[in-house]
Design an enzyme around this catalytic site. Structure first.
Site, PDB file in Angstrom:
ATOM      1  N   ASP A  93      51.339  29.040  52.958  1.00 49.35           N
ATOM      2  CA  ASP A  93      50.283  28.057  54.054  1.00 49.35           C
ATOM      3  C   ASP A  93      49.118  28.525  53.786  1.00 49.35           C
ATOM      4  O   ASP A  93      48.401  29.654  53.985  1.00 49.35           O
ATOM      5  CB  ASP A  93      51.019  28.430  55.553  1.00 49.35           C
ATOM      6  CG  ASP A  93      50.105  27.428  56.443  1.00 49.35           C
ATOM      7  OD1 ASP A  93      50.466  26.181  56.354  1.00 49.35           O
ATOM      8  OD2 ASP A  93      49.332  28.218  57.119  1.00 49.35           O
ATOM      9  N   GLU A 120      50.403  25.932  49.245  1.00 44.12           N
ATOM     10  CA  GLU A 120      49.748  24.702  49.749  1.00 44.12           C
ATOM     11  C   GLU A 120      48.387  24.849  49.641  1.00 44.12           C
ATOM     12  O   GLU A 120      47.601  25.463  50.398  1.00 44.12           O
ATOM     13  CB  GLU A 120      50.210  24.721  51.418  1.00 44.12           C
ATOM     14  CG  GLU A 120      49.502  23.420  51.955  1.00 44.12           C
ATOM     15  CD  GLU A 120      48.845  23.755  53.469  1.00 44.12           C
ATOM     16  OE1 GLU A 120      48.617  22.779  54.201  1.00 44.12           O
ATOM     17  OE2 GLU A 120      48.728  24.773  53.740  1.00 44.12           O
ATOM     18  N   HIS A 159      54.331  17.119  57.477  1.00 36.80           N
ATOM     19  CA  HIS A 159      54.209  17.390  58.939  1.00 36.80           C
ATOM     20  C   HIS A 159      52.689  16.949  59.457  1.00 36.80           C
ATOM     21  O   HIS A 159      52.447  17.121  60.435  1.00 36.80           O
ATOM     22  CB  HIS A 159      54.799  18.526  59.332  1.00 36.80           C
ATOM     23  CG  HIS A 159      53.901  19.766  58.564  1.00 36.80           C
ATOM     24  ND1 HIS A 159      53.919  19.871  57.129  1.00 36.80           N
ATOM     25  CD2 HIS A 159      53.315  20.655  59.144  1.00 36.80           C
ATOM     26  CE1 HIS A 159      52.995  20.947  57.037  1.00 36.80           C
ATOM     27  NE2 HIS A 159      53.022  21.488  58.086  1.00 36.80           N
TER      28      HIS A 159
HETATM   29  C1  GLC Z   1      48.645  24.527  57.457  1.00 34.13           C
HETATM   30  C2  GLC Z   1      49.919  23.698  58.045  1.00 34.13           C
HETATM   31  C3  GLC Z   1      49.225  23.112  59.306  1.00 34.13           C
HETATM   32  C4  GLC Z   1      48.705  23.995  60.168  1.00 34.13           C
HETATM   33  C5  GLC Z   1      47.596  24.823  59.257  1.00 34.13           C
HETATM   34  C6  GLC Z   1      47.210  25.961  60.036  1.00 34.13           C
HETATM   35  O1  GLC Z   1      47.748  23.561  56.667  1.00 34.13           O
HETATM   36  O2  GLC Z   1      50.291  22.828  57.107  1.00 34.13           O
HETATM   37  O3  GLC Z   1      50.383  22.521  59.837  1.00 34.13           O
HETATM   38  O4  GLC Z   1      48.165  23.462  61.211  1.00 34.13           O
HETATM   39  O5  GLC Z   1      48.148  25.251  58.079  1.00 34.13           O
HETATM   40  O6  GLC Z   1      48.054  27.035  60.276  1.00 34.13           O
END
Ligand code: GLC
Length: 525
Positions: free
Chosen positions: A199, A241, A306
């Site tokens: 993440d 990500e 999401h």
């Molecule tokens: C990533 C997640 C998101 C979250 C962010 C902070 O982008 O996909 O949902 O709010 O990280 O952790």
């Protein structure tokens, strides 16, 4: 073939998927009862959104204990049961590694703010006496935050956070932090998880006079995680990500020594541009530019997830055009992006939803489906933040006409059954999963055509992006003396064709055809 290159990944949230005890919150026990549904859909890998202990101020992306389960979802034993049940069905499980930041309730942060400045406990996070440092870093959640620094009255100092102020960033310059993170990785891999979604991984380090994103130090640490994974485990993956341009995202594969997979953020908005303009070119352009990857690496393709449909890496003119078309109301926008689900974005037009899935399942990369999108699930833009994208999965009739699993199951014309069919055909055709790709001219800018090819099979994909019927003549001269022989999706006979010559195809509005090509030689045998 590496398992993740043949996978169909399904993203879900334990909280919203299935509730076994009627307390209004989904749980592992509920999810286990739905594994047969997922296996029947053709899913081979689950991606579970965060389920570690959390105050849920960012729906679990604010972890308060890395090795505990958020109690309403069940126990560690329940998670292990889920893992065993998934594995028994040949299904892998990818979980989240949210390491850029923790919750401010995490005991590490509570210890840090109470510890003296300069102490080892304080140094687990990033502190400053002024909010002036690292001024080159943008504010990501610009709708709610105005700075990446927040003053903590207990520590009497500012702490660094790239996301919400309640999510202090860990200090990756501290070797103890890096070791603690490696321990968390091992904890979950030892439990048997098959992969980790990394993440917000572009933001681990901070350096003055930079954007504090995609820094060389971040890549070096990812290589360290990868080396430790390769040393101890087999067939486990890292999935990045990184919401960035094609070139910067590509860097997260390293030379095949960093992440196995990365989400194809560069492709996703171009798909929506292609749908909006009814034009093939945006897809051809980005897929061609991102086709070459190091050995063992693979894109993760997705339509929605999401979060808001992010447009932060899209050029401003395209962003404005997409917002005008897909987010006419202010309530639909969030952080330069669009907080709507897949089906309402495409006007709930079933043919268009099938077309989008047909591309997701035939372009090069591993498809990732967001829960509920296989039934055209609705959103609710009245809910705060991204809550309206994470409603409970409608298993039974939900009031929304036809939008539930039970309303669609068994109805061959439904979105659910057509998605199931697309997945089944993809999983039966190696060319659709990992064949090479060649885009073909079609003589019609509204029609996308490409050939997926392995040594043994060739599949011609022809997609009409327009809401009106179109003719196209995909140039299949370069295929191996091909004759389109069967439509893999409806079994319908294909119009006779001159081997090697142009092949005129008529496509209904938003139609996508997957045509199996057979060489003349093989046909004669
Ligand atoms: C990533 C997640 C998101 C979250 C962010 C902070 O982008 O996909 O949902 O709010 O990280 O952790």
């Amino acid at each position: 073939m590496a398992w993740y290159k043949d996978a169909v990944i399904y993203q879900l949230h334990v909280r919203t998927f299935a509730d076994s005890n009627g307390d209004g919150v989904g749980d592992f026990a509920g999810l286990i009862t739905k594994l047969d549904y997922l296996a029947g859909l053709g899913v081979t890998c689950l991606w579970l959104m965060p389920f570690a202990e959390s105050p849920l101020r960012d729906d679990g992306y604010d972890v308060s204990h890395y090795e505990r389960i958020h109690a309403p979802y069940g126990t560690l034993g329940d998670f292990e049961a889920l893992l065993a049940e998934a594995h028994a069905r040949g299904m892998r499980v990818v979980t989240e590694l949210v390491i850029n930041h923790t919750s401010d309730r995490h005991p590490w942060f509570q210890a840090a703010r109470h510890a003296p400045a300069g102490s080892a406990e304080r140094d687990v996070y990033v502190w400053s006496d002024t909010p002036e440092r690292y001024a080159g870093a943008r504010v990501i959640f610009s709708d709610v935050e105005t700075s990446n620094w927040t003053r903590d009255p207990v520590a009497k100092a500012y702490y660094w956070h790239r996301f919400f102020a309640h999510q202090p960033d860990l200090n990756f310059d501290n070797p103890h932090v890096r070791q603690a993170v490696l321990n968390v990785v091992r904890f979950w891999l030892d439990k048997g998880v098959d992969g980790l979604r990394l993440d917000a991984v572009a933001h681990l380090f901070e350096r003055e006079d930079t954007s504090c994103e995609n820094l060389p130090e971040t890549h070096a640490f990812l290589k360290e995680i990868r080396a430790s994974l390769d040393e101890r485990y087999q067939e486990r993956i890292l999935l990045a990500e990184v919401n960035e341009t094609a070139e910067r995202t590509r860097a997260y594969f390293g030379d095949g020594d960093e992440c196995h997979m990365a989400f194809h953020f560069p492709l996703m908005p171009r798909l929506f541009t292609a749908f909006a303009r009814e034009a093939a070119e945006p897809i051809v352009d980005i897929v061609t530019r991102t086709a070459e990857l190091p050995d063992g690496c693979q894109w993760a393709l997705f339509l929605r997830n999401h979060d808001e449909l992010t447009l932060s890496a899209v050029d401003p003119a395209e962003r404005a055009a997409l917002q005008a078309i897909y987010a006419p109301d202010a309530a639909m926008r969030l952080n330069h992006g669009i907080r709507r689900r897949f089906a309402p974005l495409l006007g709930n037009n079933r043919e268009r939803l099938v077309l989008a899935h047909a591309l997701l399942l035939s372009l090069p990369g591993t498809p990732v489906l967001y829960y509920g999108d296989e039934i055209g699930m609705a959103d609710d833009v009245r809910l705060p933040d991204r809550g309206g994208l994470r409603l409970p999965m409608p298993w039974n009739d939900s009031g929304e006409a036809g939008i539930s699993v039970s309303a669609q199951a068994g109805d061959a014309a439904s979105l659910l059954e057509r998605v199931r069919k697309l997945i089944a055909v993809r999983q039966a055709r190696a060319a659709l999963r990992h064949g090479s790709i060649a885009f073909l001219s079609t003589g019609n800018p509204r029609v996308l055509a490409f050939l997926r090819r392995t040594a043994d099979e060739q599949v011609l994909v022809v997609a009409n992006l327009a809401g009106s019927a179109q003719h196209a003549t995909p140039d299949i001269a370069d295929a191996d003396a091909p004759i389109p022989i069967v439509d893999l999706l409806d079994g319908a006979p294909v119009e006779p064709v001159v081997p090697g010559g142009p092949h005129r195809i008529t496509l209904a509005p938003y139609a996508c055809r997957w045509l199996s090509l057979v060489t003349g030689r093989r046909l004669r045998r």
